[in-house]
Design a protein around this motif. Structure first.
Motif, PDB file in Angstrom:
ATOM      1  N   PHE A 257      70.568 103.491 127.816  1.00  0.00           N
ATOM      2  CA  PHE A 257      71.747 104.198 127.328  1.00  0.00           C
ATOM      3  C   PHE A 257      72.308 103.522 126.078  1.00  0.00           C
ATOM      4  O   PHE A 257      72.608 104.185 125.067  1.00  0.00           O
ATOM      5  N   LEU A 261      72.481 105.077 122.243  1.00  0.00           N
ATOM      6  CA  LEU A 261      73.705 105.187 121.439  1.00  0.00           C
ATOM      7  C   LEU A 261      73.569 104.424 120.121  1.00  0.00           C
ATOM      8  O   LEU A 261      74.044 104.882 119.075  1.00  0.00           O
ATOM      9  N   ARG A 270      73.609 114.595 121.324  1.00  0.00           N
ATOM     10  CA  ARG A 270      74.582 114.092 122.298  1.00  0.00           C
ATOM     11  C   ARG A 270      75.055 115.218 123.226  1.00  0.00           C
ATOM     12  O   ARG A 270      75.165 115.032 124.447  1.00  0.00           O
ATOM     13  N   GLY A 274      74.473 115.376 127.186  1.00  0.00           N
ATOM     14  CA  GLY A 274      75.664 115.382 128.040  1.00  0.00           C
ATOM     15  C   GLY A 274      75.689 116.566 128.979  1.00  0.00           C
ATOM     16  O   GLY A 274      75.993 116.428 130.175  1.00  0.00           O
ATOM     17  N   PRO A 297      74.615 104.090 134.073  1.00  0.00           N
ATOM     18  CA  PRO A 297      73.660 104.274 132.981  1.00  0.00           C
ATOM     19  C   PRO A 297      72.300 103.623 133.188  1.00  0.00           C
ATOM     20  O   PRO A 297      71.343 103.966 132.497  1.00  0.00           O
ATOM     21  N   ARG A 425      81.488 107.875 126.679  1.00  0.00           N
ATOM     22  CA  ARG A 425      80.736 106.982 125.789  1.00  0.00           C
ATOM     23  C   ARG A 425      79.686 107.751 124.996  1.00  0.00           C
ATOM     24  O   ARG A 425      79.421 107.443 123.834  1.00  0.00           O
ATOM     25  N   LEU A 426      79.100 108.741 125.632  1.00  0.00           N
ATOM     26  CA  LEU A 426      78.074 109.547 124.963  1.00  0.00           C
ATOM     27  C   LEU A 426      78.667 110.363 123.821  1.00  0.00           C
ATOM     28  O   LEU A 426      77.997 110.639 122.823  1.00  0.00           O
TER      29      LEU A 426
END
Length: 458
Positions: A257, A261, A270, A274, A297, A425-426
């Motif tokens: 993860f 990112l 993204r 998601g 994650p 966070r994504l």
């Protein structure tokens, strides 16, 4: 040293260390007293929580030592560290980064123990599996560790081997006064001392995770359900090389993860990822009465072909369609802010809604926090700390006692808050409320056409 370098170094050090699971109740209790199973919340949650200027070198050393102790103990201690590392929005990012190491790394079980476990599982034919098994694991989790392997027919595989004695250690942790309660409180603050069912559910689920035969069945089920999915990939099980202590699946690597990112994916990517994760963790509840209760994650990897691999099916819960429909009704009532509908749905789910005005107001706030990203219409990102107000309410033990939620809600809450943290966070953008309402409507239509339900909660 830069934070990313420190995290990478800590992970490398843990994976390069071999240490058997501590089984002795006395020794585990002693280590717990030093801050392991209790997460050293006096350190992580007190001295370091909320520092805005970053961590001092001494603080970094203290947290690194804590992570090492949590990983050494495995079981409840390591599970709790994993949860805090991605759910608690009040922790400084440096602490969350260090705790995130526990998602895939801890001291490994010594290889002679791994070899003995494989031989006990497969007898004389274990030699051919061991011949292709890499000695150093690629990841070490709270229940088992994963070794890359080449099967006799040339298939690249991931072989997950249970830590010897981990089931015994877990039972001891739950017997020890306060240890199991500390873990349950990390998942749902206040629950352990207010509602015995939460602790019972936590014990059941974690001991089930020690049964790799059960996990094999669950993973095969999810692989069948998502066989045609365009984004989600579930590694196929290799049943010939599975047992209660060994789980062998196809090797399906990908970026972590954090690495994903760091590659700075486009907003379109993204969003796609998601929505796929939201569908996997939430949509599956409505469509199949199943949910994977561990969205941290470390349980998925991102591939260059635009797909995401989901691992680890030890924590899966199943519900009958009546429960799914009640949950669908709760979604509709919360989105409409309709108090009567909320009460009816909660009763159908086995809860006991309070009657006084103050508690009803808290209930409304709790439910709206629980479904926070669904309340805003139109495409939006999930805000960091979504559901945080609800988590604060869950610290009110008197309110939880009044509400009398069934223990199975433990993992529904954990799933929601953990998934929100990941989606935030994504940076994925979607109309989350419309998606879940659509699945809820599909569940109601499916129930009408299917007739009486015979599946029982399990």
């Amino acid at each position: 040293m830069h934070e990313d370098e420190l995290v990478a170094l800590l992970r490398e050090q843990l994976l390069g260390t071999e240490r058997p699971v501590v089984r002795s109740g006395v020794e585990r209790l002693w280590k717990t007293g030093r801050g392991a199973a209790g997460l050293a919340l006096s350190v992580v949650g007190g001295k370091l929580r909320g520092k805005g200027e970053g961590l001092a070198a001494a603080d970094v050393r203290a947290v690194s030592q804590l992570v090492s102790r949590l990983g050494e103990l495995k079981g409840l201690a390591m599970k709790a560290g994993q949860v805090l590392g991605y759910i608690d929005p009040t922790l400084p990012p440096e602490i969350r980064g260090l705790l995130s190491v526990l998602q895939t790394a801890s001291p490994a079980s010594p290889f002679p123990q791994v070899e003995a476990t494989v031989r006990a599982a497969f007898g004389p034919r274990a030699d051919v599996l061991l011949a292709g098994l890499e000695r150093q694991p690629v990841s070490v989790a709270s229940i088992g560790q994963v070794h890359r392997a080449r099967l006799p027919d040339g298939t690249e595989a991931a072989v997950k081997v249970r830590h010897p004695g981990i089931d015994e250690a877990l039972r001891g942790d739950f017997r020890a006064a306060g240890t199991g309660s500390s873990f349950a409180s990390v998942l749902l603050p206040g629950a352990a001392s207010s509602i015995k069912g939460f602790l019972d559910e936590a014990r059941t689920v974690l001991l089930e995770e020690c049964d790799f035969s059960l996990e094999r069945e669950r993973q095969a089920t999810f692989a069948r359900l998502f066989a045609q999915d365009e984004v989600i990939l579930i590694p196929a099980v290799e049943p010939e090389w599975c047992a209660s202590s060994v789980l062998t699946t196809r090797w399906m690597p990908g970026q972590s993860f954090d690495a994903f990112l760091a590659s700075q994916p486009s907003q379109e990517v993204r969003d796609r990822m998601g929505i796929a994760l939201f569908s996997f963790y939430i949509g599956t509840l409505y469509r199949h009465g199943l949910f994977h209760g561990d969205p941290h994650p470390g349980n998925y990897a991102f591939r260059e072909d635009g797909r995401v691999v989901v691992y680890d099916f030890g924590c899966v819960r199943a519900f009958d369609s009546a429960t799914v429909l009640a949950f669908a009704g709760l979604v509709d009532a919360v989105r409409a802010d309709e108090a009567h509908g909320m009460r009816e749905a909660l009763v159908a789910l086995g809860a006991r809604p309070p009657g006084d005005a103050e508690s009803l107001a808290m209930l409304r706030t709790l439910l709206r926090g629980f479904f926070a990203p669904l309340l805003e219409h139109g495409p939006r990102p999930v805000h960091p700390g979504s559901g945080f107000e609800a988590q604060q309410i869950l610290r009110d033990k008197r309110f939880l006692a009044k509400l009398s939620l069934p223990g199975r809600f433990l993992f529904l809450f954990r799933l929601r808050f953990g998934l929100y943290a990941v989606l935030a966070r994504l940076g994925a953008i979607a109309d989350w409320g419309a998606l879940e309402s659509q699945w809820a409507a599909e569940a109601r239509r499916s129930r009408k056409t299917a007739g009486p339900d015979t599946q029982r909660d399990r």
